[in-house]
Design a protein around this motif. Structure first.
Motif, PDB file in Angstrom:
ATOM      1  N   TYR A  55      12.593 -16.905  -3.279  1.00 55.18           N
ATOM      2  CA  TYR A  55      12.374 -15.556  -3.774  1.00 55.18           C
ATOM      3  C   TYR A  55      13.646 -14.670  -3.946  1.00 55.18           C
ATOM      4  CZ  TYR A  55       7.227 -15.895  -2.985  1.00 55.18           C
ATOM      5  OH  TYR A  55       5.775 -16.330  -3.145  1.00 55.18           O
ATOM      6  N   ALA A  56      14.477 -15.068  -3.095  1.00 53.99           N
ATOM      7  CA  ALA A  56      15.811 -14.285  -3.213  1.00 53.99           C
ATOM      8  C   ALA A  56      16.395 -14.681  -4.356  1.00 53.99           C
ATOM      9  CB  ALA A  56      16.682 -14.540  -1.841  1.00 53.99           C
ATOM     10  N   ASP A  57      16.365 -15.714  -4.808  1.00 55.17           N
ATOM     11  CA  ASP A  57      16.801 -16.091  -6.209  1.00 55.17           C
ATOM     12  C   ASP A  57      16.557 -15.226  -7.458  1.00 55.17           C
ATOM     13  OD1 ASP A  57      18.536 -17.860  -4.973  1.00 55.17           O
ATOM     14  OD2 ASP A  57      17.252 -19.542  -5.496  1.00 55.17           O
ATOM     15  N   THR A  58      15.152 -14.769  -7.295  1.00 63.42           N
ATOM     16  CA  THR A  58      14.675 -14.046  -8.137  1.00 63.42           C
ATOM     17  C   THR A  58      14.790 -12.549  -8.321  1.00 63.42           C
ATOM     18  OG1 THR A  58      12.664 -13.575  -7.122  1.00 63.42           O
ATOM     19  CG2 THR A  58      12.463 -15.760  -8.104  1.00 63.42           C
ATOM     20  N   VAL A  59      15.687 -12.045  -7.514  1.00 64.25           N
ATOM     21  CA  VAL A  59      16.095 -10.742  -7.435  1.00 64.25           C
ATOM     22  C   VAL A  59      17.381 -10.332  -7.294  1.00 64.25           C
ATOM     23  CG1 VAL A  59      13.880  -9.524  -6.715  1.00 64.25           C
ATOM     24  CG2 VAL A  59      15.252 -10.197  -5.033  1.00 64.25           C
ATOM     25  N   ASP A  60      17.985  -9.249  -7.410  1.00 70.58           N
ATOM     26  CA  ASP A  60      19.482  -9.246  -7.423  1.00 70.58           C
ATOM     27  C   ASP A  60      20.014  -8.627  -6.040  1.00 70.58           C
ATOM     28  OD1 ASP A  60      19.596  -9.280 -10.393  1.00 70.58           O
ATOM     29  OD2 ASP A  60      19.255  -7.285 -10.466  1.00 70.58           O
ATOM     30  N   GLU A  61      19.154  -7.811  -5.406  1.00 71.99           N
ATOM     31  CA  GLU A  61      19.109  -7.615  -4.168  1.00 71.99           C
ATOM     32  C   GLU A  61      17.720  -7.417  -3.218  1.00 71.99           C
ATOM     33  OE1 GLU A  61      21.614  -4.085  -4.114  1.00 71.99           O
ATOM     34  OE2 GLU A  61      20.607  -3.058  -5.391  1.00 71.99           O
ATOM     35  N   GLY A  62      17.943  -7.105  -1.982  1.00 72.08           N
ATOM     36  CA  GLY A  62      16.721  -6.859  -1.281  1.00 72.08           C
ATOM     37  C   GLY A  62      16.648  -7.001   0.148  1.00 72.08           C
ATOM     38  N   ILE A  63      15.399  -6.864   0.876  1.00 68.24           N
ATOM     39  CA  ILE A  63      15.369  -6.876   2.153  1.00 68.24           C
ATOM     40  C   ILE A  63      14.313  -7.968   2.547  1.00 68.24           C
ATOM     41  CG2 ILE A  63      14.348  -5.466   4.000  1.00 68.24           C
ATOM     42  CD1 ILE A  63      14.791  -2.876   2.506  1.00 68.24           C
ATOM     43  N   ARG A  82       0.944  -1.118  -0.103  1.00 69.10           N
ATOM     44  CA  ARG A  82      -0.110   0.089  -0.034  1.00 69.10           C
ATOM     45  C   ARG A  82       0.852   1.180   0.018  1.00 69.10           C
ATOM     46  NH1 ARG A  82      -3.286  -0.860   4.716  1.00 69.10           N
ATOM     47  NH2 ARG A  82      -3.458  -2.965   4.318  1.00 69.10           N
ATOM     48  N   GLN A  83       2.125   1.013   0.546  1.00 68.11           N
ATOM     49  CA  GLN A  83       2.787   2.139   0.595  1.00 68.11           C
ATOM     50  C   GLN A  83       3.628   2.403  -0.754  1.00 68.11           C
ATOM     51  OE1 GLN A  83       2.872   4.704   3.082  1.00 68.11           O
ATOM     52  NE2 GLN A  83       1.273   3.584   3.746  1.00 68.11           N
ATOM     53  N   GLY A  84       3.569   1.494  -1.724  1.00 64.44           N
ATOM     54  CA  GLY A  84       4.282   1.655  -2.997  1.00 64.44           C
ATOM     55  C   GLY A  84       5.594   0.717  -3.071  1.00 64.44           C
ATOM     56  N   MET A  85       5.741  -0.136  -1.956  1.00 61.21           N
ATOM     57  CA  MET A  85       7.105  -0.979  -1.944  1.00 61.21           C
ATOM     58  C   MET A  85       6.871  -2.142  -2.901  1.00 61.21           C
ATOM     59  SD  MET A  85       8.242  -0.128   1.565  1.00 61.21           S
ATOM     60  CE  MET A  85       8.285   1.400   2.389  1.00 61.21           C
ATOM     61  N   ALA A  86       7.943  -2.577  -3.561  1.00 61.19           N
ATOM     62  CA  ALA A  86       8.057  -3.732  -4.608  1.00 61.19           C
ATOM     63  C   ALA A  86       8.207  -4.943  -3.485  1.00 61.19           C
ATOM     64  CB  ALA A  86       8.986  -3.466  -5.436  1.00 61.19           C
ATOM     65  N   VAL A  87       6.958  -5.473  -3.196  1.00 60.67           N
ATOM     66  CA  VAL A  87       7.115  -6.885  -2.341  1.00 60.67           C
ATOM     67  C   VAL A  87       7.009  -8.015  -3.426  1.00 60.67           C
ATOM     68  CG1 VAL A  87       5.977  -8.232  -0.614  1.00 60.67           C
ATOM     69  CG2 VAL A  87       5.802  -5.796  -0.572  1.00 60.67           C
ATOM     70  N   THR A  88       8.471  -8.636  -3.429  1.00 58.03           N
ATOM     71  CA  THR A  88       8.312  -9.783  -4.142  1.00 58.03           C
ATOM     72  C   THR A  88       7.790 -11.117  -3.666  1.00 58.03           C
ATOM     73  OG1 THR A  88      10.713  -9.210  -4.555  1.00 58.03           O
ATOM     74  CG2 THR A  88      10.408 -11.445  -5.086  1.00 58.03           C
TER      75      THR A  88
END
Length: 182
Positions: free
Chosen positions: A41-49, A23-29
């Motif tokens: 999920y971590a394998d699908t993105v380069d970096e993240g939280i 809702r705050q516009g953040m990209a939730v994988t």
């Protein structure tokens, strides 16, 4: 691409936090309940939280942190007694019960830090070694002497040929040196 992965043993908690972030516009994988799913999920993105609780269905947060790539950070949401002795590298802690304001500000701060580090890495890659700088300078000097160009014209010539040929400027300068030195 930067992604946010939400991991809590209770699926409803994971979905609620995912929805707050979205809702705050953040990209939730993704939102999941186990560390193994988080790793997928971590394998699908380069970096993240990774936003997670202390204990997942299949592992503790510390184990998940060890398995995550170095480009990932972790936001641990747990009671203070769980992490009061200190947190591992790349882990930020938030107290339970969580306030929406604190969650949003903390995630935003972590995203800004990741962007800052990414820009810094990009700048470091752009830097040239003294040998590379010298090759470019020699090629410019040779172009200036042989073709009666100004330094700006020689620089633009190297840039244009570099872009046209799809090589970097150092390789183009080395090609000019090898061709014109004959």
């Amino acid at each position: 691409m930067v992604g946010i992965i939400v991991v809590f043993p209770n699926r409803d908690n994971a979905a609620n936090i995912r929805n707050l972030l979205a809702r705050q516009g953040m990209a939730v994988t993704g939102a999941c309940t186990t560390g193994a799913q988080a790793m997928n999920y971590a394998d699908t993105v380069d970096e993240g939280i990774v936003v997670c609780g202390y204990k997942l269905k299949d592992m503790l947060y510390s184990e998940l942190r060890e398995y995550l790539p170095a480009d990932f950070e972790m936001l641990l949401i747990a009671s203070p007694d769980k992490w009061s002795s200190g947190l591992a590298e790349g882990v930020v802690g938030l107290d339970m019960p969580i306030k929406v304001y604190d969650l949003m500000n903390t995630v935003e701060m972590m995203l800004q830090n990741m962007n800052r580090r990414r820009r810094k890495r990009r700048q470091e890659r752009k830097g040239r070694s003294p040998d590379q700088q010298q090759a470019i300078q020699k090629a410019k000097q040779l172009l200036m002497e042989r073709n009666n160009m100004s330094e700006g014209e020689a620089h633009r010539y190297l840039q244009k040929n570099s872009m046209d040929s799809g090589t970097n400027m150092v390789e183009t300068a080395e090609m000019v040196l090898s061709i014109m030195a004959e």
